[in-house]
Design a protein around this motif. Structure first.
Motif, PDB file in Angstrom:
ATOM      1  N   TRP A 232       4.860  -2.515  13.760  1.00  6.85           N
ATOM      2  CA  TRP A 232       3.935  -3.624  13.531  1.00  6.85           C
ATOM      3  C   TRP A 232       2.646  -3.374  14.310  1.00  6.85           C
ATOM      4  N   LYS A 233       1.494  -3.521  13.647  1.00  5.47           N
ATOM      5  CA  LYS A 233       0.200  -3.429  14.293  1.00  5.47           C
ATOM      6  C   LYS A 233      -0.636  -4.627  13.847  1.00  5.47           C
ATOM      7  N   ILE A 234      -1.135  -5.360  14.837  1.00  4.29           N
ATOM      8  CA  ILE A 234      -1.845  -6.614  14.566  1.00  4.29           C
ATOM      9  C   ILE A 234      -3.214  -6.555  15.230  1.00  4.29           C
ATOM     10  N   SER A 235      -4.220  -7.051  14.528  1.00  2.00           N
ATOM     11  CA  SER A 235      -5.571  -7.091  15.076  1.00  2.00           C
ATOM     12  C   SER A 235      -6.213  -8.427  14.738  1.00  2.00           C
ATOM     13  N   ALA A 236      -7.166  -8.823  15.593  1.00  6.81           N
ATOM     14  CA  ALA A 236      -7.903 -10.068  15.385  1.00  6.81           C
ATOM     15  C   ALA A 236      -9.378  -9.800  15.642  1.00  6.81           C
ATOM     16  N   ALA A 237     -10.240 -10.331  14.783  1.00 11.20           N
ATOM     17  CA  ALA A 237     -11.677 -10.088  14.865  1.00 11.20           C
ATOM     18  C   ALA A 237     -12.435 -11.393  14.671  1.00 11.20           C
ATOM     19  N   PRO A 238     -13.691 -11.450  15.144  1.00  9.96           N
ATOM     20  CA  PRO A 238     -14.484 -12.674  14.970  1.00  9.96           C
ATOM     21  C   PRO A 238     -14.762 -13.012  13.514  1.00  9.96           C
ATOM     22  N   ASP A 239     -14.871 -11.989  12.652  1.00  6.39           N
ATOM     23  CA  ASP A 239     -15.066 -12.230  11.231  1.00  6.39           C
ATOM     24  C   ASP A 239     -14.434 -11.078  10.453  1.00  6.39           C
TER      25      ASP A 239
ATOM     26  N   MET B  79       0.839  -1.189   0.000  1.00 11.37           N
ATOM     27  CA  MET B  79       0.000   0.000   0.000  1.00 11.37           C
ATOM     28  C   MET B  79       0.875   1.241   0.000  1.00 11.37           C
ATOM     29  N   ASP B  80       0.271   2.376  -0.341  1.00 15.58           N
ATOM     30  CA  ASP B  80       0.993   3.643  -0.429  1.00 15.58           C
ATOM     31  C   ASP B  80       0.759   4.548   0.776  1.00 15.58           C
ATOM     32  N   GLY B  81      -0.121   4.198   1.693  1.00 17.46           N
ATOM     33  CA  GLY B  81      -0.421   5.040   2.842  1.00 17.46           C
ATOM     34  C   GLY B  81       0.522   4.796   4.004  1.00 17.46           C
ATOM     35  N   GLU B  82       0.052   5.116   5.208  1.00 22.56           N
ATOM     36  CA  GLU B  82       0.863   4.909   6.400  1.00 22.56           C
ATOM     37  C   GLU B  82       1.176   3.427   6.591  1.00 22.56           C
ATOM     38  N   CYS B  83       0.194   2.592   6.323  1.00 20.77           N
ATOM     39  CA  CYS B  83       0.429   1.147   6.332  1.00 20.77           C
ATOM     40  C   CYS B  83       0.989   0.747   4.973  1.00 20.77           C
ATOM     41  N   GLN B  84       2.247   0.353   4.968  1.00 24.58           N
ATOM     42  CA  GLN B  84       2.919   0.071   3.708  1.00 24.58           C
ATOM     43  C   GLN B  84       2.748  -1.371   3.249  1.00 24.58           C
ATOM     44  N   LEU B  85       2.409  -2.255   4.183  1.00 24.23           N
ATOM     45  CA  LEU B  85       2.206  -3.658   3.834  1.00 24.23           C
ATOM     46  C   LEU B  85       1.136  -4.223   4.752  1.00 24.23           C
ATOM     47  N   LEU B  86       0.173  -4.926   4.178  1.00 29.87           N
ATOM     48  CA  LEU B  86      -0.910  -5.541   4.947  1.00 29.87           C
ATOM     49  C   LEU B  86      -0.965  -7.017   4.606  1.00 29.87           C
ATOM     50  N   ILE B  87      -0.856  -7.838   5.638  1.00 33.08           N
ATOM     51  CA  ILE B  87      -0.953  -9.285   5.493  1.00 33.08           C
ATOM     52  C   ILE B  87      -2.186  -9.748   6.260  1.00 33.08           C
ATOM     53  N   SER B  88      -3.005 -10.562   5.621  1.00 33.43           N
ATOM     54  CA  SER B  88      -4.248 -11.032   6.232  1.00 33.43           C
ATOM     55  C   SER B  88      -4.285 -12.549   6.216  1.00 33.43           C
ATOM     56  N   SER B  89      -4.974 -13.099   7.207  1.00 36.70           N
ATOM     57  CA  SER B  89      -5.229 -14.530   7.186  1.00 36.70           C
ATOM     58  C   SER B  89      -6.169 -14.842   6.026  1.00 36.70           C
ATOM     59  N   PRO B  90      -6.209 -16.073   5.565  1.00 33.42           N
ATOM     60  CA  PRO B  90      -7.084 -16.391   4.423  1.00 33.42           C
ATOM     61  C   PRO B  90      -8.548 -16.014   4.644  1.00 33.42           C
ATOM     62  N   ASP B  91      -9.025 -16.014   5.899  1.00 34.02           N
ATOM     63  CA  ASP B  91     -10.412 -15.616   6.161  1.00 34.02           C
ATOM     64  C   ASP B  91     -10.515 -14.154   6.584  1.00 34.02           C
ATOM     65  N   HIS B  92      -9.406 -13.429   6.564  1.00 33.46           N
ATOM     66  CA  HIS B  92      -9.355 -11.992   6.857  1.00 33.46           C
ATOM     67  C   HIS B  92      -9.746 -11.655   8.303  1.00 33.46           C
ATOM     68  N   ARG B  93      -9.661 -12.626   9.194  1.00 33.21           N
ATOM     69  CA  ARG B  93      -9.951 -12.331  10.597  1.00 33.21           C
ATOM     70  C   ARG B  93      -8.728 -11.780  11.319  1.00 33.21           C
ATOM     71  N   ILE B  94      -7.562 -12.044  10.805  1.00 32.64           N
ATOM     72  CA  ILE B  94      -6.312 -11.527  11.370  1.00 32.64           C
ATOM     73  C   ILE B  94      -5.687 -10.598  10.345  1.00 32.64           C
ATOM     74  N   ARG B  95      -5.257  -9.442  10.820  1.00 33.29           N
ATOM     75  CA  ARG B  95      -4.598  -8.478   9.944  1.00 33.29           C
ATOM     76  C   ARG B  95      -3.298  -8.024  10.598  1.00 33.29           C
ATOM     77  N   ILE B  96      -2.253  -8.048   9.802  1.00 32.55           N
ATOM     78  CA  ILE B  96      -0.917  -7.646  10.273  1.00 32.55           C
ATOM     79  C   ILE B  96      -0.442  -6.516   9.379  1.00 32.55           C
ATOM     80  N   GLY B  97      -0.288  -5.349   9.947  1.00 32.34           N
ATOM     81  CA  GLY B  97       0.152  -4.183   9.186  1.00 32.34           C
ATOM     82  C   GLY B  97       1.559  -3.785   9.537  1.00 32.34           C
ATOM     83  N   TRP B  98       2.290  -3.334   8.527  1.00 30.36           N
ATOM     84  CA  TRP B  98       3.673  -2.866   8.715  1.00 30.36           C
ATOM     85  C   TRP B  98       3.716  -1.383   8.395  1.00 30.36           C
TER      86      TRP B  98
END
Length: 259
Positions: free
Chosen positions: A47-54, A20-39
Motif C-alpha cells: 500500500w502506498k498513500i499520498s496526500a496533496a493540496p490539490d 491498472m496493468d503496471g506496478e500499481c494494480q489498483l488506484l483509489i482517489s478521493s473525489p477531488d483527487h487530493r488523496i491517492r491510495i495505490g495497491w
C-alpha cells in the motif's frame, strides 16, 4: 480490493477507483483527487498513500505499508484518513501538533518502553520487544521517512512496517499506532502464518458454530423426502393383479376315421 476480500479499502469503497496493468494494480482517489491510495500487489510495500493540496500538486506527505502488515490495521489508518478528508477541509494535510510523542501517544499510554535517544532517533518498544516505533528527531528533510511502526520477529524484510514521511499529520499516525494496541484479535488460518510468527503470537482457536437443532417441521419434511412416491394406476404392471389369468382352452379334438 474492498469487494474482493481485502478489508483495507472498505472505508473508501465509494471513492473512484481504477484498475491498472503496471506496478500499481489498483488506484483509489478521493473525489477531488487530493488523496491517492495505490495497491502494489507484487512489491514489499503493498500500500502506498499520498496526500496533496490539490489534484496536480506534489504530495505533501506519503505513507507506505509492507505486505506483512495486516490489512485490518491498514484499514484503521485509511478510515482515519477518509474521516479527516473533506472537499472544504485540510485536516488530512495539516499537522496540529509540534510534539513528536503525539504521533505514538497510544503506544505510550499502553505502557510501551522508551529507551534513551540514540543517534538522533527515538525508539519505543512493546513489553515483549516484538513491536515498536522509531522516530527520527534529527532529520530536517520534509520528505524523509521520520516515523516507522513495525511488528514481528527479526528485522527487515521479515517484519511488518508502516513508514510515514515528516509532514504526515500526527493524528493520522496515532490512528495507526492505536491499531497496534487494539484488543480486538485478527482472524487468520494457522497454516497461513509464518512459523516464526506462529511461535510468538497468542493464538486462540476458533471453533465453527454448531448447526442448529432440526425443528419438528424439518424432521417431517426430511421424512417425506425419503418416502418413495406412490405409483399411479398407469404404473401398475398387468401381472400385479390379484386374480390369476384364465388358462387357455385346449385345442379341439381331431375327428377319427370313418368306419
Amino acid at each position: 480490493m474492498g469487494d474482493t476480500g481485502d478489508p483495507s479499502f472498505e472505508p473508501v469503497a465509494h471513492w473512484p477507483r481504477q484498475e491498472m496493468d503496471g506496478e500499481c494494480q489498483l488506484l483509489i482517489s478521493s473525489p477531488d483527487h487530493r488523496i491517492r491510495i495505490g495497491w502494489f500487489g507484487d512489491h514489499f510495500d503493498v500500500w502506498k498513500i499520498s496526500a496533496a493540496p490539490d489534484a496536480v500538486s506534489a504530495a505533501r506527505w506519503t505513507a507506505s505499508f509492507s505486505a506483512d502488515m495486516p490489512a485490518e490495521m491498514v484499514r484503521d489508518f485509511i478510515a482515519a484518513l477518509a474521516t479527516a478528508w473533506g472537499e472544504d477541509s485540510d485536516a488530512f494535510l495539516t499537522d496540529s501538533s509540534y510534539y513528536w510523542p503525539d504521533a505514538v501517544r497510544p503506544l505510550l499510554d499502553a505502557g510501551w518502553q522508551r529507551p534513551p535517544v540514540a543517534r538522533g532517533s527515538m525508539e519505543i518498544l512493546s513489553p515483549d520487544h516484538l513491536a515498536g516505533a522509531v522516530i527520527d528527531v534529527a532529520s530536517t528533510d520534509p520528505d524523509a521517512e521520520t516515523v516507522t511502526l513495525w511488528a514481528g520477529p527479526g528485522r527487515w524484510p521479515l517484519r511488518a512496517e508502516a513508514n510515514f514521511t515528516a509532514r504526515t499529520p500526527k493524528h493520522l499516525i496515532a490512528a495507526m499506532a492505536a491499531s497496534f494496541v487494539a484488543p480486538t484479535p485478527i482472524a487468520r488460518y494457522q497454516t497461513s502464518l509464518s512459523p516464526r510468527v506462529a511461535q510468538v503470537a497468542h493464538l486462540t482457536p476458533v471453533q465453527p458454530p454448531r448447526p442448529p437443532a432440526p425443528t419438528p417441521l424439518d424432521v417431517q419434511q426430511a421424512a417425506a423426502y425419503r418416502r418413495p412416491p406412490a405409483l399411479g394406476t398407469r404404473g401398475v404392471p398387468r401381472w400385479s393383479t390379484t386374480s390369476r389369468p384364465a388358462s387357455p382352452s385346449p385345442p379341439p379334438a381331431r375327428p377319427g376315421p370313418r368306419r
